[in-house]
Motif scaffolding. Structure first.
Motif, PDB file in Angstrom:
ATOM      1  N   ILE A  67      -1.060  12.317  -6.783  1.00 23.04           N
ATOM      2  CA  ILE A  67      -0.114  11.228  -6.540  1.00 23.04           C
ATOM      3  C   ILE A  67      -0.844   9.984  -6.048  1.00 23.04           C
ATOM      4  N   ALA A  68      -1.800  10.192  -5.142  1.00 22.89           N
ATOM      5  CA  ALA A  68      -2.568   9.057  -4.631  1.00 22.89           C
ATOM      6  C   ALA A  68      -3.352   8.377  -5.754  1.00 22.89           C
ATOM      7  N   GLU A  69      -3.921   9.182  -6.644  1.00 25.09           N
ATOM      8  CA  GLU A  69      -4.675   8.626  -7.761  1.00 25.09           C
ATOM      9  C   GLU A  69      -3.749   7.874  -8.717  1.00 25.09           C
ATOM     10  N   ALA A  70      -2.579   8.453  -8.986  1.00 18.65           N
ATOM     11  CA  ALA A  70      -1.611   7.796  -9.870  1.00 18.65           C
ATOM     12  C   ALA A  70      -1.134   6.474  -9.272  1.00 18.65           C
ATOM     13  N   SER A  71      -0.911   6.466  -7.966  1.00 18.72           N
ATOM     14  CA  SER A  71      -0.471   5.245  -7.297  1.00 18.72           C
ATOM     15  C   SER A  71      -1.552   4.173  -7.370  1.00 18.72           C
ATOM     16  N   LEU A  72      -2.801   4.576  -7.167  1.00 18.94           N
ATOM     17  CA  LEU A  72      -3.917   3.639  -7.256  1.00 18.94           C
ATOM     18  C   LEU A  72      -4.049   3.075  -8.664  1.00 18.94           C
ATOM     19  N   THR A 205       4.581  14.575 -14.400  1.00 18.11           N
ATOM     20  CA  THR A 205       3.348  13.810 -14.564  1.00 18.11           C
ATOM     21  C   THR A 205       3.694  12.325 -14.679  1.00 18.11           C
ATOM     22  N   ALA A 206       2.714  11.500 -14.375  1.00 20.53           N
ATOM     23  CA  ALA A 206       2.852  10.054 -14.584  1.00 20.53           C
ATOM     24  C   ALA A 206       2.062   9.697 -15.829  1.00 20.53           C
ATOM     25  N   THR A 207       2.708   9.052 -16.781  1.00 25.91           N
ATOM     26  CA  THR A 207       2.062   8.664 -18.030  1.00 25.91           C
ATOM     27  C   THR A 207       1.938   7.152 -18.089  1.00 25.91           C
ATOM     28  N   PHE A 208       0.725   6.677 -18.402  1.00 25.72           N
ATOM     29  CA  PHE A 208       0.459   5.247 -18.498  1.00 25.72           C
ATOM     30  C   PHE A 208       0.276   4.907 -19.976  1.00 25.72           C
ATOM     31  N   GLY A 209       1.317   4.327 -20.558  1.00 26.04           N
ATOM     32  CA  GLY A 209       1.393   4.198 -22.008  1.00 26.04           C
ATOM     33  C   GLY A 209       0.904   2.882 -22.584  1.00 26.04           C
ATOM     34  N   LEU A 210       0.180   2.080 -21.814  1.00 27.42           N
ATOM     35  CA  LEU A 210      -0.313   0.810 -22.335  1.00 27.42           C
ATOM     36  C   LEU A 210      -1.818   0.905 -22.574  1.00 27.42           C
ATOM     37  N   ARG A 211      -2.221   0.735 -23.829  1.00 22.83           N
ATOM     38  CA  ARG A 211      -3.643   0.763 -24.187  1.00 22.83           C
ATOM     39  C   ARG A 211      -4.062  -0.593 -24.742  1.00 22.83           C
ATOM     40  N   ALA A 212      -5.373  -0.816 -24.765  1.00 21.95           N
ATOM     41  CA  ALA A 212      -5.898  -2.087 -25.280  1.00 21.95           C
ATOM     42  C   ALA A 212      -5.658  -2.247 -26.765  1.00 21.95           C
ATOM     43  N   ASP A 213      -5.398  -1.132 -27.478  1.00 21.24           N
ATOM     44  CA  ASP A 213      -5.123  -1.230 -28.918  1.00 21.24           C
ATOM     45  C   ASP A 213      -3.637  -1.224 -29.220  1.00 21.24           C
ATOM     46  N   GLU A 271       5.726   3.514 -11.266  1.00 18.11           N
ATOM     47  CA  GLU A 271       5.385   3.397  -9.843  1.00 18.11           C
ATOM     48  C   GLU A 271       6.487   4.002  -8.970  1.00 18.11           C
ATOM     49  N   ALA A 272       7.745   3.783  -9.365  1.00 21.80           N
ATOM     50  CA  ALA A 272       8.866   4.347  -8.606  1.00 21.80           C
ATOM     51  C   ALA A 272       8.860   5.868  -8.674  1.00 21.80           C
ATOM     52  N   ILE A 273       8.531   6.420  -9.850  1.00 27.77           N
ATOM     53  CA  ILE A 273       8.449   7.871 -10.008  1.00 27.77           C
ATOM     54  C   ILE A 273       7.340   8.437  -9.123  1.00 27.77           C
ATOM     55  N   VAL A 274       6.218   7.745  -9.103  1.00 28.91           N
ATOM     56  CA  VAL A 274       5.084   8.177  -8.273  1.00 28.91           C
ATOM     57  C   VAL A 274       5.471   8.148  -6.796  1.00 28.91           C
ATOM     58  N   ASP A 276       8.516   8.378  -5.515  1.00 23.19           N
ATOM     59  CA  ASP A 276       9.460   9.475  -5.254  1.00 23.19           C
ATOM     60  C   ASP A 276       8.711  10.798  -5.094  1.00 23.19           C
ATOM     61  N   ALA A 277       7.718  11.010  -5.946  1.00 21.56           N
ATOM     62  CA  ALA A 277       6.924  12.242  -5.856  1.00 21.56           C
ATOM     63  C   ALA A 277       6.170  12.301  -4.530  1.00 21.56           C
ATOM     64  N   ARG A 278       5.677  11.142  -4.072  1.00 24.15           N
ATOM     65  CA  ARG A 278       4.958  11.110  -2.798  1.00 24.15           C
ATOM     66  C   ARG A 278       5.884  11.483  -1.640  1.00 24.15           C
ATOM     67  N   VAL A 279       7.077  10.897  -1.637  1.00 24.28           N
ATOM     68  CA  VAL A 279       8.035  11.185  -0.556  1.00 24.28           C
ATOM     69  C   VAL A 279       8.418  12.662  -0.571  1.00 24.28           C
ATOM     70  N   THR A 280       8.692  13.199  -1.763  1.00 24.70           N
ATOM     71  CA  THR A 280       9.077  14.603  -1.883  1.00 24.70           C
ATOM     72  C   THR A 280       7.958  15.523  -1.410  1.00 24.70           C
ATOM     73  N   THR A 281       6.741  15.238  -1.837  1.00 24.09           N
ATOM     74  CA  THR A 281       5.603  16.079  -1.458  1.00 24.09           C
ATOM     75  C   THR A 281       5.336  16.010   0.041  1.00 24.09           C
ATOM     76  N   ASP A 282       5.392  14.814   0.599  1.00 18.62           N
ATOM     77  CA  ASP A 282       5.185  14.674   2.046  1.00 18.62           C
ATOM     78  C   ASP A 282       6.258  15.433   2.822  1.00 18.62           C
ATOM     79  N   SER A 283       7.499  15.376   2.344  1.00 13.46           N
ATOM     80  CA  SER A 283       8.589  16.093   3.018  1.00 13.46           C
ATOM     81  C   SER A 283       8.384  17.600   2.944  1.00 13.46           C
ATOM     82  N   GLU A 284       7.942  18.079   1.763  1.00  9.70           N
ATOM     83  CA  GLU A 284       7.688  19.507   1.600  1.00  9.70           C
ATOM     84  C   GLU A 284       6.582  19.976   2.532  1.00  9.70           C
ATOM     85  N   LEU A 285       5.527  19.182   2.635  1.00 11.70           N
ATOM     86  CA  LEU A 285       4.421  19.546   3.529  1.00 11.70           C
ATOM     87  C   LEU A 285       4.872  19.552   4.992  1.00 11.70           C
TER      88      LEU A 285
END
Length: 334
Positions: A67-72, A205-213, A271-274, A276-285
């Motif tokens: 999640i941290a990597e996806a957010s970055l 998963t977080a998918t980043f769908g913008l490529r240079a091509d 970013e919003a999905i990421v 939400d995943a961070r909040v959920t994971t932190d709450s679970e931990l």
């Protein structure tokens, strides 16, 4: 040589000293952390539930790293697109004056300005974060494009034979868009099939769908290229052709701006999905930490009292041992 009785007494004394030290250390750790040091003993040997909690915590911590990597990654992409959009918006404002330009030197200045934005844009698209290229799709270790100046020089060489504004426009569109053409085969070096994906949880998963091509970026490059080559001395276009290319660049950039806004909005949803995943994971931990504490937690005040008692016993033991040592030495010297 020690007598058998003395040796037995010494061994018992050493064992007592060791036991008191262990008790003090165990009580000190429990008082400090609030957790039992000997978890198996505290749970009466029933450690299955604790093991399950620990394994789940390890998995959630792995998700946290993803999640941290996806957010970055998302933040870096958003920042890069923002810089590109700001620069091209300023360029559009400059190009909107092209119809009022009377001198060829002013047209050349506008073309050179556009060329500078083209170079900066390509270099921005080549950005990376933590060793991963932002716009190479799943091939994150590959730089998607040559540097901006090299790319512009390649394009300038291949378009050199165009004689009119229409020829230049057609050549640029073909160069970037033709299937199996120069851009696809000799320029773009990223993945042409996969997108960058990062795990957020067991099923998300977080998918980043913008490529240079992608279409958005190619259209942006084409729009900038048209203005960048307008004043190229190798083409030798007249003032009317230069004006047409610069104006077409402005029109295409306005269209590209809308596409960039849509891409940034889509990225914002990611970013919003990421988040939400961070909040959920932190709450679970946090919940797991509470459950773990309920299993192996101890009364810290009680543990502190046990530590004090063990310390006092140790002090008494050392005083007695020291007194016995002095007595033995005196007996020996007598």
């Amino acid at each position: 040589m020690r007598a058998i009785g003395d040796l037995a007494s010494y061994m018992l004394s050493s064992r007592l000293q060791s036991d008191l030290r262990n008790s003090a250390e165990t009580a000190a750790e429990a008082a400090t952390t609030g957790l039992a040091k000997d978890k198996s003993r505290h749970l009466g040997g029933a450690t299955m539930a604790l093991s399950l909690l620990d394994r789940k915590a390890v998995l959630l911590e792995q998700h946290q790293r993803g999640i941290a990597e996806a957010s970055l990654f998302a933040g870096a992409m958003q920042s890069t697109l923002g810089r590109i959009q700001d620069q091209t918006s300023q360029l559009v404002a400059s190009l909107s004056l092209v119809s009022q330009v009377q001198h060829s030197s002013e047209l050349k200045t506008l073309s050179e300005t556009t060329a500078g934005v083209f170079v900066d844009t390509v270099n921005a698209v080549n950005s990376e974060i933590a060793g991963r290229s932002l716009f190479s799709g799943s091939a994150t270790r590959a730089q998607p494009l040559p540097n901006g100046q090299a790319l512009l020089d390649m394009l300038r060489t291949d378009v050199a034979g165009a004689a009119t504004a229409a020829d230049v426009l057609t050549a640029i569109d073909t160069w970037f868009d033709a299937p199996g053409g120069t851009f696809e085969t000799a320029v773009y070096q990223g993945s042409d099939t996969g997108f960058m994906t990062l795990p957020l949880s067991a099923g998300d998963t977080a998918t980043f769908g913008l490529r240079a091509d992608g279409e958005t970026m190619r259209d942006l490059f084409k729009a900038l290229a048209k203005g960048a080559l307008a004043g190229d001395s190798g083409l030798g276009l007249d003032q009317g052709a230069q004006t047409r290319l610069l104006d077409q660049s402005r029109i295409d950039l306005l269209r590209s701006d809308r596409s960039l806004t849509e891409e940034r909005s889509s990225l914002g949803l990611t970013e919003a999905i990421v988040e939400d995943a961070r909040v959920t994971t932190d709450s679970e931990l946090a919940r797991l930490a509470i459950d773990r504490l309920s299993l192996i937690g101890v009364d810290q005040f009680e543990a502190a009292s046990e530590f004090e008692a063990a310390q006092q016993q140790l002090e008494v033991f050392y005083r007695i041992a020291a007194r016995q040592s002095r007595t033995s030495l005196a007996e020996y010297l007598r």
